[in-house]
Design a protein around this motif. Structure first.
Motif, PDB file in Angstrom:
ATOM      1  N   GLN A 107     128.615  91.648  60.249  1.00  0.00           N
ATOM      2  CA  GLN A 107     129.078  92.563  61.288  1.00  0.00           C
ATOM      3  C   GLN A 107     128.129  93.745  61.436  1.00  0.00           C
ATOM      4  OE1 GLN A 107     132.231  92.361  63.414  1.00  0.00           O
ATOM      5  NE2 GLN A 107     130.565  93.513  64.362  1.00  0.00           N
ATOM      6  N   LYS A 108     127.627  94.265  60.315  1.00  0.00           N
ATOM      7  CA  LYS A 108     126.677  95.383  60.377  1.00  0.00           C
ATOM      8  C   LYS A 108     125.382  94.949  61.052  1.00  0.00           C
ATOM      9  CE  LYS A 108     125.987  98.488  57.281  1.00  0.00           C
ATOM     10  NZ  LYS A 108     126.460  99.681  57.983  1.00  0.00           N
ATOM     11  N   LEU A 109     124.943  93.730  60.799  1.00  0.00           N
ATOM     12  CA  LEU A 109     123.736  93.219  61.443  1.00  0.00           C
ATOM     13  C   LEU A 109     123.930  93.154  62.958  1.00  0.00           C
ATOM     14  CD1 LEU A 109     120.980  91.788  61.587  1.00  0.00           C
ATOM     15  CD2 LEU A 109     122.175  89.643  61.071  1.00  0.00           C
ATOM     16  N   VAL A 110     125.054  92.635  63.397  1.00  0.00           N
ATOM     17  CA  VAL A 110     125.343  92.532  64.826  1.00  0.00           C
ATOM     18  C   VAL A 110     125.448  93.929  65.444  1.00  0.00           C
ATOM     19  CG1 VAL A 110     127.117  91.850  66.493  1.00  0.00           C
ATOM     20  CG2 VAL A 110     126.390  90.253  64.714  1.00  0.00           C
ATOM     21  N   ASP A 111     126.066  94.854  64.718  1.00  0.00           N
ATOM     22  CA  ASP A 111     126.171  96.221  65.228  1.00  0.00           C
ATOM     23  C   ASP A 111     124.792  96.856  65.394  1.00  0.00           C
ATOM     24  OD1 ASP A 111     128.889  96.146  65.466  1.00  0.00           O
ATOM     25  OD2 ASP A 111     129.318  97.284  63.639  1.00  0.00           O
ATOM     26  N   ARG A 112     123.884  96.585  64.477  1.00  0.00           N
ATOM     27  CA  ARG A 112     122.527  97.127  64.611  1.00  0.00           C
ATOM     28  C   ARG A 112     121.856  96.566  65.854  1.00  0.00           C
ATOM     29  NH1 ARG A 112     122.030  96.079  59.016  1.00  0.00           N
ATOM     30  NH2 ARG A 112     120.439  94.474  59.371  1.00  0.00           N
ATOM     31  N   ALA A 113     122.076  95.282  66.128  1.00  0.00           N
ATOM     32  CA  ALA A 113     121.507  94.674  67.331  1.00  0.00           C
ATOM     33  C   ALA A 113     122.088  95.308  68.588  1.00  0.00           C
ATOM     34  CB  ALA A 113     121.758  93.167  67.327  1.00  0.00           C
ATOM     35  N   LYS A 114     123.380  95.620  68.572  1.00  0.00           N
ATOM     36  CA  LYS A 114     124.018  96.268  69.719  1.00  0.00           C
ATOM     37  C   LYS A 114     123.413  97.649  69.972  1.00  0.00           C
ATOM     38  CE  LYS A 114     128.552  94.109  68.998  1.00  0.00           C
ATOM     39  NZ  LYS A 114     129.962  94.392  68.657  1.00  0.00           N
ATOM     40  N   LEU A 115     123.132  98.378  68.902  1.00  0.00           N
ATOM     41  CA  LEU A 115     122.537  99.697  69.050  1.00  0.00           C
ATOM     42  C   LEU A 115     121.127  99.602  69.628  1.00  0.00           C
ATOM     43  CD1 LEU A 115     123.732 101.434  65.745  1.00  0.00           C
ATOM     44  CD2 LEU A 115     124.616 101.772  68.058  1.00  0.00           C
ATOM     45  N   VAL A 116     120.385  98.586  69.223  1.00  0.00           N
ATOM     46  CA  VAL A 116     119.051  98.376  69.784  1.00  0.00           C
ATOM     47  C   VAL A 116     119.154  98.142  71.288  1.00  0.00           C
ATOM     48  CG1 VAL A 116     117.049  96.827  69.833  1.00  0.00           C
ATOM     49  CG2 VAL A 116     118.044  97.504  67.644  1.00  0.00           C
ATOM     50  N   LEU A 117     120.051  97.254  71.709  1.00  0.00           N
ATOM     51  CA  LEU A 117     120.233  96.973  73.131  1.00  0.00           C
ATOM     52  C   LEU A 117     120.666  98.224  73.887  1.00  0.00           C
ATOM     53  CD1 LEU A 117     122.097  93.533  72.982  1.00  0.00           C
ATOM     54  CD2 LEU A 117     119.675  93.929  73.453  1.00  0.00           C
ATOM     55  N   LEU A 127     113.562  88.414  72.083  1.00  0.00           N
ATOM     56  CA  LEU A 127     114.326  88.129  70.874  1.00  0.00           C
ATOM     57  C   LEU A 127     113.564  88.587  69.634  1.00  0.00           C
ATOM     58  CD1 LEU A 127     116.808  86.863  69.596  1.00  0.00           C
ATOM     59  CD2 LEU A 127     115.661  84.636  69.715  1.00  0.00           C
ATOM     60  N   ALA A 128     112.258  88.377  69.636  1.00  0.00           N
ATOM     61  CA  ALA A 128     111.445  88.769  68.483  1.00  0.00           C
ATOM     62  C   ALA A 128     111.471  90.278  68.272  1.00  0.00           C
ATOM     63  CB  ALA A 128     110.002  88.292  68.671  1.00  0.00           C
ATOM     64  N   GLU A 129     111.465  91.042  69.367  1.00  0.00           N
ATOM     65  CA  GLU A 129     111.485  92.500  69.256  1.00  0.00           C
ATOM     66  C   GLU A 129     112.805  92.986  68.660  1.00  0.00           C
ATOM     67  OE1 GLU A 129     108.621  93.759  73.036  1.00  0.00           O
ATOM     68  OE2 GLU A 129     110.774  93.476  73.330  1.00  0.00           O
ATOM     69  N   ILE A 130     113.908  92.413  69.117  1.00  0.00           N
ATOM     70  CA  ILE A 130     115.216  92.823  68.590  1.00  0.00           C
ATOM     71  C   ILE A 130     115.335  92.438  67.121  1.00  0.00           C
ATOM     72  CG2 ILE A 130     117.711  92.591  68.836  1.00  0.00           C
ATOM     73  CD1 ILE A 130     117.202  91.817  71.774  1.00  0.00           C
ATOM     74  N   ALA A 131     114.914  91.218  66.795  1.00  0.00           N
ATOM     75  CA  ALA A 131     114.987  90.748  65.409  1.00  0.00           C
ATOM     76  C   ALA A 131     114.150  91.625  64.488  1.00  0.00           C
ATOM     77  CB  ALA A 131     114.514  89.293  65.337  1.00  0.00           C
ATOM     78  N   LYS A 132     112.993  92.049  64.969  1.00  0.00           N
ATOM     79  CA  LYS A 132     112.141  92.932  64.164  1.00  0.00           C
ATOM     80  C   LYS A 132     112.826  94.269  63.929  1.00  0.00           C
ATOM     81  CE  LYS A 132     107.533  95.033  64.023  1.00  0.00           C
ATOM     82  NZ  LYS A 132     106.239  95.188  64.741  1.00  0.00           N
ATOM     83  N   GLU A 133     113.483  94.788  64.957  1.00  0.00           N
ATOM     84  CA  GLU A 133     114.165  96.073  64.832  1.00  0.00           C
ATOM     85  C   GLU A 133     115.285  96.030  63.793  1.00  0.00           C
ATOM     86  OE1 GLU A 133     113.791  99.099  66.239  1.00  0.00           O
ATOM     87  OE2 GLU A 133     111.987  98.534  67.355  1.00  0.00           O
ATOM     88  N   VAL A 134     115.975  94.897  63.686  1.00  0.00           N
ATOM     89  CA  VAL A 134     117.105  94.807  62.748  1.00  0.00           C
ATOM     90  C   VAL A 134     116.712  94.152  61.428  1.00  0.00           C
ATOM     91  CG1 VAL A 134     118.782  94.779  64.630  1.00  0.00           C
ATOM     92  CG2 VAL A 134     117.948  92.612  63.723  1.00  0.00           C
TER      93      VAL A 134
END
Length: 283
Positions: free
Chosen positions: A171-181, A191-198
């Motif tokens: 859940q924390k991983l998904v939340d970090r992705a939401k914050l990036v978006l 996708l690679a940019e978001i994955a790198k950010e999290v």
């Protein structure tokens, strides 16, 4: 400068609807607060994080967050820009009638078991109709009350909302992705940019996000953009520019995505909500 402001849009025996704006200048956790009445909070602009003990919930336009009466919490703003929310309080007897038993705790009053649920596009549209209609004095009290109860019913429905079920770490991983978006809605993220950010692989990110939210990551981002369009439709006279400002490749792309999601084109939604737009720039 005030940290937040509150405007009462509708107050009747059945519902209290407030428009709450927070500038988000304070990025760290706020002092502990306590909700005096259970409310459902719909963020329509920006993002914030709510902390209850060790539990956290990211609130953005795809979610409804539950503030339970008597529950202590803190608020933080991990992304610049603050947030704007529709805060909806329903008469407790009505809310008890609307809330499915499996979503609330046994005992006195209505206390939701989870901090949030993902809402569907129709609920997002109802949030926009409520806010636009009430803030512009277009919707009368009866219409506002009816739309509010419909919104709550839809936000709690098993077929029209989703309760995330996952481990704390996922859940924390998904939340970090939401914050990036949420940090840049108009950016055409890869996708690679978001994955790198999290800090995970693209494959793992897509798998976990789908498991937690039950929709693909790209569609989640699309709904965030379109919800922002719902918010801004009353302030744009050039819908092509609105679509481009939100990262869509063309007006036809924006219009088609909007209609597929909400059942109306942006122009049709403007007319149905009786919005009188003026030029505005995304911030």
């Amino acid at each position: 400068m005030l940290q937040f402001s509150t405007t009462v849009l509708l107050k009747t025996k059945s519902v209290l609807i407030r428009d709450v704006l927070c500038n988000g200048d304070c990025r760290h956790k706020s002092d502990e607060e306590c909700a005096h009445k259970t409310s459902l909070v719909y963020t329509y602009r920006g993002v914030f994080k709510r902390h209850v003990g060790q539990s956290e919930a990211v609130s953005e336009a795809n979610q409804v967050v539950f503030f339970n009466r008597g529950q202590d919490y803190r608020i933080s703003h991990p992304v610049e820009g603050g947030d704007s929310c529709l805060d909806l309080m329903i008469d407790e007897a009505l809310l008890h009638e609307l809330a499915p038993k499996e979503q609330i705790q046994l005992g006195e009053g209505v206390v939701f078991r989870r901090q949030r649920r993902r809402i569907d596009p129709r609920a997002q549209a109802l949030v926009a109709m409520l806010r636009h209609g009430l803030s512009r004095n277009i919707a009368e009290s009866l219409e506002g009350e009816t739309l509010a109860l419909t919104l709550v019913r839809r936000s709690l429905g098993e077929l029209t909302s989703h309760e995330a079920g996952a481990s704390f770490g996922r859940q924390k991983l998904v939340d970090r992705a939401k914050l990036v978006l949420s940090s840049d809605l108009a950016r055409r993220w890869t996708l690679a940019e978001i994955a790198k950010e999290v800090g995970v692989s693209p494959v793992y990110l897509t798998q976990v996000f789908q498991q937690v939210e039950a929709i693909p990551l790209y569609r989640y981002q699309l709904r965030l953009r379109l919800a922002r369009a719902l918010d801004l439709l009353g302030t744009y006279d050039d819908l092509t520019m609105l679509g481009l400002d939100l990262g869509f490749s063309s007006h036809s792309h924006f219009s088609a995505a909007f209609k597929q999601t909400y059942g109306q084109t942006p122009a049709e939604f403007q007319r149905s909500a009786q919005l009188k737009p003026k030029r505005y720039a995304v911030r």
